[in-house]
Design a protein around this motif. Structure first.
Motif, PDB file in Angstrom:
ATOM      1  N   PRO A  24      -2.851  12.099  16.248  1.00  7.33           N
ATOM      2  CA  PRO A  24      -2.031  13.263  16.600  1.00  7.33           C
ATOM      3  C   PRO A  24      -0.842  13.439  15.675  1.00  7.33           C
ATOM      4  N   LEU A  25      -0.318  12.320  15.146  1.00  8.18           N
ATOM      5  CA  LEU A  25       0.851  12.377  14.269  1.00  8.18           C
ATOM      6  C   LEU A  25       0.590  13.247  13.044  1.00  8.18           C
ATOM      7  N   MET A  26      -0.625  13.175  12.514  1.00  9.29           N
ATOM      8  CA  MET A  26      -0.964  13.934  11.311  1.00  9.29           C
ATOM      9  C   MET A  26      -0.957  15.438  11.562  1.00  9.29           C
ATOM     10  N   GLY A  27      -1.305  15.826  12.765  1.00  6.94           N
ATOM     11  CA  GLY A  27      -1.290  17.248  13.086  1.00  6.94           C
ATOM     12  C   GLY A  27       0.081  17.755  13.495  1.00  6.94           C
ATOM     13  N   ARG A  28       0.968  16.830  13.856  1.00  9.20           N
ATOM     14  CA  ARG A  28       2.261  17.226  14.420  1.00  9.20           C
ATOM     15  C   ARG A  28       3.364  17.338  13.366  1.00  9.20           C
ATOM     16  N   TYR A  29       3.303  16.495  12.327  1.00  5.46           N
ATOM     17  CA  TYR A  29       4.393  16.446  11.354  1.00  5.46           C
ATOM     18  C   TYR A  29       3.883  16.623   9.928  1.00  5.46           C
ATOM     19  N   LYS A  30       4.780  17.050   9.049  1.00  4.34           N
ATOM     20  CA  LYS A  30       4.457  17.173   7.630  1.00  4.34           C
ATOM     21  C   LYS A  30       4.808  15.855   6.950  1.00  4.34           C
ATOM     22  N   LEU A  31       3.780  15.143   6.503  1.00  6.30           N
ATOM     23  CA  LEU A  31       3.947  13.801   5.952  1.00  6.30           C
ATOM     24  C   LEU A  31       3.399  13.727   4.532  1.00  6.30           C
ATOM     25  N   VAL A  32       3.907  12.762   3.760  1.00  9.72           N
ATOM     26  CA  VAL A  32       3.445  12.544   2.391  1.00  9.72           C
ATOM     27  C   VAL A  32       2.938  11.116   2.269  1.00  9.72           C
ATOM     28  N   ARG A  33       1.714  10.978   1.754  1.00 16.23           N
ATOM     29  CA  ARG A  33       1.152   9.652   1.529  1.00 16.23           C
ATOM     30  C   ARG A  33       1.540   9.181   0.133  1.00 16.23           C
ATOM     31  N   LEU A  34       2.071   7.963   0.033  1.00 15.70           N
ATOM     32  CA  LEU A  34       2.495   7.422  -1.249  1.00 15.70           C
ATOM     33  C   LEU A  34       1.291   6.938  -2.053  1.00 15.70           C
ATOM     34  N   GLU A  35       1.369   7.141  -3.364  1.00 13.71           N
ATOM     35  CA  GLU A  35       0.263   6.745  -4.239  1.00 13.71           C
ATOM     36  C   GLU A  35       0.251   5.230  -4.427  1.00 13.71           C
ATOM     37  N   GLU A  36      -0.967   4.666  -4.464  1.00 12.42           N
ATOM     38  CA  GLU A  36      -1.175   3.250  -4.727  1.00 12.42           C
ATOM     39  C   GLU A  36      -2.150   3.107  -5.893  1.00 12.42           C
ATOM     40  N   PRO A  37      -2.281   1.910  -6.464  1.00 11.92           N
ATOM     41  CA  PRO A  37      -3.292   1.716  -7.509  1.00 11.92           C
ATOM     42  C   PRO A  37      -4.676   2.054  -6.976  1.00 11.92           C
ATOM     43  N   PRO A  38      -5.595   2.492  -7.838  1.00  8.88           N
ATOM     44  CA  PRO A  38      -6.947   2.831  -7.386  1.00  8.88           C
ATOM     45  C   PRO A  38      -7.606   1.644  -6.692  1.00  8.88           C
ATOM     46  N   PHE A  39      -8.554   1.949  -5.824  1.00 12.92           N
ATOM     47  CA  PHE A  39      -9.240   0.892  -5.090  1.00 12.92           C
ATOM     48  C   PHE A  39      -9.953  -0.064  -6.044  1.00 12.92           C
ATOM     49  N   ASP A  40      -9.773  -1.354  -5.775  1.00 15.10           N
ATOM     50  CA  ASP A  40     -10.431  -2.399  -6.555  1.00 15.10           C
ATOM     51  C   ASP A  40     -10.962  -3.439  -5.561  1.00 15.10           C
ATOM     52  N   ALA A  41     -12.266  -3.670  -5.600  1.00 12.10           N
ATOM     53  CA  ALA A  41     -12.901  -4.540  -4.609  1.00 12.10           C
ATOM     54  C   ALA A  41     -12.358  -5.963  -4.642  1.00 12.10           C
ATOM     55  N   GLN A  42     -12.116  -6.496  -5.851  1.00 12.23           N
ATOM     56  CA  GLN A  42     -11.601  -7.871  -5.956  1.00 12.23           C
ATOM     57  C   GLN A  42     -10.175  -7.957  -5.418  1.00 12.23           C
ATOM     58  N   ALA A  43      -9.371  -6.947  -5.724  1.00 10.23           N
ATOM     59  CA  ALA A  43      -7.999  -6.921  -5.197  1.00 10.23           C
ATOM     60  C   ALA A  43      -8.020  -6.784  -3.680  1.00 10.23           C
ATOM     61  N   TRP A  44      -8.921  -5.952  -3.168  1.00 12.51           N
ATOM     62  CA  TRP A  44      -9.026  -5.734  -1.726  1.00 12.51           C
ATOM     63  C   TRP A  44      -9.324  -7.050  -1.000  1.00 12.51           C
ATOM     64  N   ALA A  45     -10.166  -7.888  -1.603  1.00 11.94           N
ATOM     65  CA  ALA A  45     -10.499  -9.177  -0.992  1.00 11.94           C
ATOM     66  C   ALA A  45      -9.255 -10.046  -0.833  1.00 11.94           C
ATOM     67  N   THR A  46      -8.302  -9.934  -1.753  1.00 11.57           N
ATOM     68  CA  THR A  46      -7.064 -10.720  -1.648  1.00 11.57           C
ATOM     69  C   THR A  46      -6.140 -10.155  -0.569  1.00 11.57           C
ATOM     70  N   LEU A  47      -6.275  -8.869  -0.288  1.00 14.16           N
ATOM     71  CA  LEU A  47      -5.411  -8.230   0.709  1.00 14.16           C
ATOM     72  C   LEU A  47      -5.877  -8.497   2.139  1.00 14.16           C
ATOM     73  N   THR A  48      -7.178  -8.652   2.316  1.00 13.43           N
ATOM     74  CA  THR A  48      -7.701  -8.911   3.663  1.00 13.43           C
ATOM     75  C   THR A  48      -7.634 -10.386   4.032  1.00 13.43           C
ATOM     76  N   ASN A  49      -7.294 -11.230   3.060  1.00 12.99           N
ATOM     77  CA  ASN A  49      -7.188 -12.671   3.299  1.00 12.99           C
ATOM     78  C   ASN A  49      -5.717 -13.046   3.458  1.00 12.99           C
ATOM     79  N   ALA A  50      -5.295 -13.285   4.701  1.00  9.53           N
ATOM     80  CA  ALA A  50      -3.884 -13.582   4.973  1.00  9.53           C
ATOM     81  C   ALA A  50      -3.408 -14.841   4.272  1.00  9.53           C
ATOM     82  N   GLY A  51      -4.325 -15.737   3.945  1.00 15.02           N
ATOM     83  CA  GLY A  51      -3.932 -16.992   3.321  1.00 15.02           C
ATOM     84  C   GLY A  51      -3.889 -16.956   1.814  1.00 15.02           C
ATOM     85  N   ASN A  52      -4.234 -15.824   1.208  1.00 14.81           N
ATOM     86  CA  ASN A  52      -4.219 -15.743  -0.256  1.00 14.81           C
ATOM     87  C   ASN A  52      -2.772 -15.665  -0.750  1.00 14.81           C
TER      88      ASN A  52
END
Length: 338
Positions: A223-251
């Motif tokens: 509902p928040l997306m329909g209620r307010y005008k928001l801006v999503r900040l840019e991040e580096p493009p998706f990278d599968a190897q980097a993503w694996a480090t982000l989902t691992n809390a112990g990395n």
């Protein structure tokens, strides 16, 4: 002798039919356990599917509470049979169970879903109607946040900004915590976790109503997306190897990356997939237009409507959406229940 053999065969057949009917009857009296999802879109989708399952197919259902990861673990064990909104492939628990053939992601339920880090538009561009000047006019990327911790000042940690993370226990909370480290932002911002999704929404909404800067993780559909005008900040493009480090809390050395492209599905256990083919077929067809879903979520939030009641309203207001998922005889039963 032939007469006796025929009689015996008939008795065995009758016994077999009775046994099958009895098993089917017992099955319909055993509830299908759905995960009790705490975010709005998940809660609403859960109730939409439960209503159709109950009234269209005649099965009992209930819900079981838990964090995202604990629900995924329960699904792998078949302690739980359905997670109505599964952001598949995001947690190690899901990936491990999927690779082992214990869980399955059915369908593509909401197109154009997304997640990321957001700020209100007025933080960057100002708001003439409310006489708000741009507080961070150069803010565009997560890297730019290093210049603006004072703008998002944490009242409990002077000298640092506040990043509003997901509640503890959500898969996204782990990812966001790792992203703060990967982007070198943990020294500039406190990693603030809300106690619940509702508390998170309340803090964001209160800041926006007051015109205060706020930096937060969020996702769409909501509902928040329909209620307010928001801006999503840019991040580096998706990278599968980097993503694996982000989902691992112990990395200890996470790498920055945009989140895994979103695909919302219905998560089911192996036993459910094998035992309920008619429900599997229906789940694979579920397709909820994101604009309709956001409208329903906004109404649910603004009117404080319980998800069950909001699901009933959605089914009444959008028959052309859900009828496309169902065979005619099931459609008739659901319509009759409404």
């Amino acid at each position: 002798m032939k007469t006796i053999q025929a009689l015996l065969a008939g008795l065995l057949l009758a016994a077999g039919v009775a046994s099958t009917d009895s098993a089917a009857s017992a099955d319909r009296h055993t509830p299908i356990h759905f995960g009790a999802l705490t975010w709005e879109s998940g809660a609403l989708t859960t109730e939409i599917l439960r209503l159709i399952t109950e009234h269209g197919y005649g099965y009992l259902t209930d819900t079981l509470p838990g964090s995202t990861v604990s629900l995924e673990v329960a699904l792998a064990r078949n302690d739980l049979q359905v997670i109505a909104e599964e952001w598949a492939g995001r947690s190690p628990a899901w990936i491990k169970a999927e690779q082992a053939g214990q869980v399955f992601a059915l369908g593509d339920t909401v197109k154009n879903a997304e997640e990321g880090w957001w700020v209100p538009d007025y933080v960057i561009n100002g708001d003439n109607q409310r006489d708000l000047k741009p507080a961070a006019p150069g803010l565009k990327t997560v890297e730019d946040l290093k210049r603006y911790p004072e703008v998002f000042r944490d009242p409990e940690s002077p000298g640092k900004g506040r990043f509003l993370n997901s509640p503890s226990g959500w898969t996204s909370e782990t990812v966001n915590t790792q992203k703060l480290k990967a982007y070198g932002l943990d020294e500039f911002y406190t990693n603030f976790r809300s106690g619940s999704g509702a508390a998170m929404d309340a803090e964001i909404s209160a800041a926006i109503r007051l015109g205060h800067p706020v930096l937060f993780y969020y996702w769409n559909p909501t509902p928040l997306m329909g209620r307010y005008k928001l801006v999503r900040l840019e991040e580096p493009p998706f990278d599968a190897q980097a993503w694996a480090t982000l989902t691992n809390a112990g990395n200890p050395n996470p790498k920055g990356s945009q989140s895994l492209p979103a695909k919302l599905s219905i998560g089911v256990s192996k036993a459910f997939r094998e035992g309920y083919p008619e429900l599997v077929s229906m789940f694979e067809k579920v397709d909820i237009p994101i604009d309709r879903l956001n409208q329903a979520l906004a109404a649910m939030s603004e009117n404080r409507t319980p998800p069950r009641d909001a699901a009933l309203a959605f089914l009444r207001d959008n028959p052309e959406v859900w009828k496309a998922w169902l065979p005619a005889e099931v459609t008739a039963k659901v319509e009759g229940s409404l």
